[in-house]
Design an enzyme around this catalytic site. Structure first.
Site, PDB file in Angstrom:
ATOM      1  CG  ASN A 114     -42.631 -27.821  52.316  1.00 30.16           C
ATOM      2  OD1 ASN A 114     -43.578 -28.587  52.098  1.00 30.16           O
ATOM      3  ND2 ASN A 114     -41.872 -27.323  51.364  1.00 30.16           N
ATOM      4  CG  HIS A 148     -49.290 -28.675  57.345  1.00 31.58           C
ATOM      5  ND1 HIS A 148     -49.282 -29.171  56.076  1.00 31.58           N
ATOM      6  CD2 HIS A 148     -50.545 -28.192  57.535  1.00 31.58           C
ATOM      7  CE1 HIS A 148     -50.488 -29.007  55.514  1.00 31.58           C
ATOM      8  NE2 HIS A 148     -51.256 -28.402  56.392  1.00 31.58           N
ATOM      9  CG  ASN A 206     -47.084 -29.796  40.713  1.00 33.93           C
ATOM     10  OD1 ASN A 206     -46.600 -30.854  40.318  1.00 33.93           O
ATOM     11  ND2 ASN A 206     -47.738 -29.685  41.852  1.00 33.93           N
TER      12      ASN A 206
END
Ligand code: NAD
Length: 243
Positions: free
Chosen positions: A101, A118, A220
């Site tokens: 994130n 990232h 998830n």
């Protein structure tokens, strides 16, 4: 034994866990994942095209406006109970937290992040010479719009300033994947939260865990089959799992 009880036993026994988070971790904080329906202006654009060197080259103002809008939206968001549960776990065991994130919600929940694979929405650099550049936060009034295109500032060297995030097709920050891989290799449990597992090389960390014999638990609502699957959301499941 239910999946949750099995996972709780593994969490309780873990002495050096690693955690890998993706966009789903922040979804209940109101930060949309790339696979959520986008609103307004962004309905008409493909995030993969905006978050790419090609998108930047063809329309820097469009990409800059999108990122500044996202940065303002994240500043307004708050960590959810999932972020808080991970932070509380990190106070009990030496946890290595790896995130894809670009938001700062783990840090604001009190976690120390080993690596942002990232990059960050709040770091910037010159697109020409690569030098880091300080850019003030966007004005929150930007959120009244849909993220209008806006001309990016220029660095002293004349290059355009861009967000220091990793775009599709770009290399990860130096050393990021190495430290993440070392943490997974040394872990006795990998908890994978809210990632679709399609963005490599980050997705390869779960494969690495399997190769190293590190058990994997996945949280998830739409599990990807990368380990013991807990079907549900981060904010609902993590407080129960990590209590
Ligand atoms: P993704 O958008 O590809 O996948 C999101 C995953 O989260 C899906 O598997 C989905 O089922 C799951 N999910 C959705 N809601 C959830 C919830 N409430 N709890 C748990 N899981 C939930 O995201 P990705 O795998 O992280 O890859 C996309 C890339 O986009 C990442 O590299 C990241 O850098 C970037 N991104 C970051 C943010 C952010 O920083 N918050 C937001 C959007 C995209």
């Amino acid at each position: 034994m239910s999946q949750l009880s099995q996972a709780r036993a593994a969490v309780t026994a873990a002495r050096r866990p690693a955690v890998l988070t993706g966009a789903g971790m922040s979804a209940e904080s109101g930060v949309p994942t790339f696979r959520d329906a986008l609103t307004g202006l962004w309905e008409r654009f493909d995030p993969a095209a905006l978050a790419s060197p090609q998108g930047w080259a063809s329309d820097p103002a469009l990409v800059w406006g999108w990122y500044r809008w996202r940065a303002a939206a994240v500043r307004r968001a708050e960590p959810n109970p999932g972020h808080l549960a991970v932070a509380a776990w990190g106070r009990r065991v030496p946890l290595q937290l790896i995130t894809q994130n670009v938001d700062d919600l783990h840090e604001r929940a009190g976690s120390e992040v080993l690596t942002h694979l990232h990059g960050s929405l709040f770091d910037y650099r010159c697109a020409r010479c690569g030098e880091p550049v300080q850019v003030p936060d966007p004005d929150p009034s930007i959120l009244a719009g849909d993220g209008e295109p806006e001309q990016p500032p220029r660095h002293d060297c004349g290059g355009l300033v861009r967000p220091a995030v990793v775009w599709f097709g770009e290399l990860l920050p130096e050393g990021a994947m190495e430290s993440a891989s070392a943490a997974v290799d040394a872990a006795d449990l990998l908890l994978v939260i809210g990632t679709s597992g399609v963005v490599y090389p980050a997705a390869g960390l779960a494969d690495l865990a399997h190769a190293c014999g590190v058990p994997v638990i996945e949280v998830n609502p739409d599990p990807t089959g990368r380990g013991l699957a807990l079907r549900g959301t981060a904010a609902e499941l993590l407080p129960a799992l990590l209590a």
